[in-house]
Design a protein around this motif. Sequence first.
Motif, PDB file in Angstrom:
ATOM      1  N   MET A   1       0.849  -1.199   0.000  1.00  0.00           N
ATOM      2  CA  MET A   1       0.000   0.000   0.000  1.00  0.00           C
ATOM      3  C   MET A   1       0.885   1.251   0.000  1.00  0.00           C
ATOM      4  O   MET A   1       1.842   1.309   0.771  1.00  0.00           O
ATOM      5  CB  MET A   1      -0.893  -0.032   1.256  1.00  0.00           C
ATOM      6  CG  MET A   1      -2.265   0.568   1.034  1.00  0.00           C
ATOM      7  SD  MET A   1      -3.298   0.501   2.511  1.00  0.00           S
ATOM      8  CE  MET A   1      -4.269  -0.941   2.182  1.00  0.00           C
ATOM      9  N   PRO A   2       0.603   2.234  -0.855  1.00  0.00           N
ATOM     10  CA  PRO A   2       1.447   3.429  -0.896  1.00  0.00           C
ATOM     11  C   PRO A   2       1.301   4.243   0.378  1.00  0.00           C
ATOM     12  O   PRO A   2       0.316   4.130   1.105  1.00  0.00           O
ATOM     13  CB  PRO A   2       0.879   4.202  -2.102  1.00  0.00           C
ATOM     14  CG  PRO A   2      -0.513   3.706  -2.270  1.00  0.00           C
ATOM     15  CD  PRO A   2      -0.536   2.301  -1.768  1.00  0.00           C
ATOM     16  N   GLY A   3       2.308   5.125   0.630  1.00  0.00           N
ATOM     17  CA  GLY A   3       2.258   5.980   1.813  1.00  0.00           C
ATOM     18  C   GLY A   3       1.043   6.887   1.787  1.00  0.00           C
ATOM     19  O   GLY A   3       0.321   7.010   2.766  1.00  0.00           O
ATOM     20  N   ASN A   4       0.812   7.532   0.641  1.00  0.00           N
ATOM     21  CA  ASN A   4      -0.357   8.403   0.493  1.00  0.00           C
ATOM     22  C   ASN A   4      -1.475   7.593  -0.157  1.00  0.00           C
ATOM     23  O   ASN A   4      -1.415   7.265  -1.337  1.00  0.00           O
ATOM     24  CB  ASN A   4       0.002   9.613  -0.371  1.00  0.00           C
ATOM     25  CG  ASN A   4      -1.179  10.556  -0.555  1.00  0.00           C
ATOM     26  OD1 ASN A   4      -2.318  10.225  -0.216  1.00  0.00           O
ATOM     27  ND2 ASN A   4      -0.913  11.724  -1.094  1.00  0.00           N
ATOM     28  N   LEU A   5      -2.498   7.274   0.620  1.00  0.00           N
ATOM     29  CA  LEU A   5      -3.591   6.422   0.127  1.00  0.00           C
ATOM     30  C   LEU A   5      -4.374   7.061  -1.012  1.00  0.00           C
ATOM     31  O   LEU A   5      -5.074   6.371  -1.748  1.00  0.00           O
ATOM     32  CB  LEU A   5      -4.557   6.114   1.277  1.00  0.00           C
ATOM     33  CG  LEU A   5      -4.025   5.211   2.389  1.00  0.00           C
ATOM     34  CD1 LEU A   5      -4.992   5.208   3.570  1.00  0.00           C
ATOM     35  CD2 LEU A   5      -3.812   3.798   1.871  1.00  0.00           C
ATOM     36  N   PHE A   6      -4.268   8.356  -1.139  1.00  0.00           N
ATOM     37  CA  PHE A   6      -5.085   9.054  -2.142  1.00  0.00           C
ATOM     38  C   PHE A   6      -4.247   9.668  -3.272  1.00  0.00           C
ATOM     39  O   PHE A   6      -4.660  10.620  -3.902  1.00  0.00           O
ATOM     40  CB  PHE A   6      -5.964  10.100  -1.444  1.00  0.00           C
ATOM     41  CG  PHE A   6      -6.800   9.467  -0.354  1.00  0.00           C
ATOM     42  CD1 PHE A   6      -7.845   8.607  -0.676  1.00  0.00           C
ATOM     43  CD2 PHE A   6      -6.490   9.663   0.977  1.00  0.00           C
ATOM     44  CE1 PHE A   6      -8.583   7.986   0.321  1.00  0.00           C
ATOM     45  CE2 PHE A   6      -7.232   9.043   1.981  1.00  0.00           C
ATOM     46  CZ  PHE A   6      -8.281   8.192   1.650  1.00  0.00           C
ATOM     47  N   ASP A   7      -3.070   9.074  -3.476  1.00  0.00           N
ATOM     48  CA  ASP A   7      -2.221   9.492  -4.597  1.00  0.00           C
ATOM     49  C   ASP A   7      -2.530   8.578  -5.780  1.00  0.00           C
ATOM     50  O   ASP A   7      -2.273   7.375  -5.729  1.00  0.00           O
ATOM     51  CB  ASP A   7      -0.745   9.375  -4.192  1.00  0.00           C
ATOM     52  CG  ASP A   7       0.189   9.775  -5.328  1.00  0.00           C
ATOM     53  OD1 ASP A   7      -0.301  10.180  -6.405  1.00  0.00           O
ATOM     54  OD2 ASP A   7       1.415   9.664  -5.129  1.00  0.00           O
ATOM     55  N   PHE A   8      -3.104   9.138  -6.845  1.00  0.00           N
ATOM     56  CA  PHE A   8      -3.484   8.349  -8.022  1.00  0.00           C
ATOM     57  C   PHE A   8      -2.490   8.520  -9.174  1.00  0.00           C
ATOM     58  O   PHE A   8      -2.830   8.237 -10.320  1.00  0.00           O
ATOM     59  CB  PHE A   8      -4.906   8.729  -8.468  1.00  0.00           C
ATOM     60  CG  PHE A   8      -5.977   8.191  -7.558  1.00  0.00           C
ATOM     61  CD1 PHE A   8      -6.505   6.917  -7.759  1.00  0.00           C
ATOM     62  CD2 PHE A   8      -6.431   8.934  -6.482  1.00  0.00           C
ATOM     63  CE1 PHE A   8      -7.482   6.406  -6.913  1.00  0.00           C
ATOM     64  CE2 PHE A   8      -7.414   8.436  -5.623  1.00  0.00           C
ATOM     65  CZ  PHE A   8      -7.940   7.168  -5.847  1.00  0.00           C
ATOM     66  N   THR A   9      -1.282   8.966  -8.852  1.00  0.00           N
ATOM     67  CA  THR A   9      -0.278   9.144  -9.899  1.00  0.00           C
ATOM     68  C   THR A   9      -0.104   7.842 -10.678  1.00  0.00           C
ATOM     69  O   THR A   9       0.069   6.773 -10.086  1.00  0.00           O
ATOM     70  CB  THR A   9       1.075   9.571  -9.277  1.00  0.00           C
ATOM     71  OG1 THR A   9       0.862  10.761  -8.530  1.00  0.00           O
ATOM     72  CG2 THR A   9       2.130   9.804 -10.357  1.00  0.00           C
ATOM     73  N   GLY A  10      -0.165   7.936 -11.998  1.00  0.00           N
ATOM     74  CA  GLY A  10       0.033   6.749 -12.848  1.00  0.00           C
ATOM     75  C   GLY A  10      -1.253   6.019 -13.168  1.00  0.00           C
ATOM     76  O   GLY A  10      -1.271   5.170 -14.059  1.00  0.00           O
TER      77      GLY A  10
END
Length: 241
Positions: A1-10
């Motif tokens: 799981m990414p650090g920022n749950l709401f990062d939709f980069t890519g």
Amino acid sequence: MPGNLFDFTGAQVLVVGASRAGIGAAIARAFQAAGAAVQITGAEDAPAEEDRARFAYTRLDVTDLGAVQALAARTVTLDILVNCAAITARGEEMAPAFFEHVVDVNLHGTFRMAQAFHGHLKAQKGSLINISSMYATFGSPKNPAYGASKAAVTQLTRSLAVAWAGDGIRVNAVAPGFIVTMQSARSRSDPAHVAAVNLRTPMGRWGQPEDIAGPVLFLASPAAAFMTGTCLAIDGGYSIA
Ligand SMILES: NC(=O)c1ccc[n+]([C@@H]2O[C@H](COP(=O)([O-])OP(=O)(O)OC[C@H]3O[C@@H](n4cnc5c(N)ncnc54)[C@H](O)[C@@H]3O)[C@@H](O)[C@H]2O)c1
């Protein structure tokens, strides 16, 4: 799981029915602000003026299976599909032909899009978000086709969630309450109706398109990794009061 749950980069996102600066457009803008590459569609020749430079746009009639399949065929990758396309016409939906048309756009259109992009979403272990409505549960005397179609969208969301869980696809929905968009313009021309909604809603106001975007991004994000088949009410408390 990414650090920022709401990062939709890519992430590649397609929002269907985002051409009229309403709920779809607000969702598309929020995904873009969160880093996603976003494409939108609509029934109009072009999107709203303010979104023209912002998004790649395809004119798409979701009742046209060939057109839906052609869009899927030329789409390389898709992580998130948001089905917002819908119509309603207060007071006109007891006419059988129009009833059928409303169901064709709102329900069959949602299914056509989901089915056409199933392979894309499976390849990416992606997420499908459908837009239902509070009228999926309340009787809607002036909009019977709309209510029936939205109840079916909620149920279709559950069925696809179960059918596609094994493919790694999560399928969820949101049920907006009364939102200020072009779709609600006709009902909002009645000041008594506007006031009655404000009075009946615990939060005391109509919703704005932006109110719907956050919960949709949440459902599409890793923060909702164990959620599928749900339908979140976004209505200022209208449905629980
Ligand atoms: N506005 C509200 O109060 C409210 C409440 C609950 C749910 N919703 C739902 O939110 C979603 C967005 O609605 P909105 O209020 O932003 O309305 P809107 O009229 O601004 O957007 C509807 C979109 O659907 C598209 N569309 C219509 N017919 C189509 C067709 N045949 N093929 C493809 N696209 C088509 C339009 O081009 C437009 O982009 C809809 O599913 C609507 O039912 C709205």
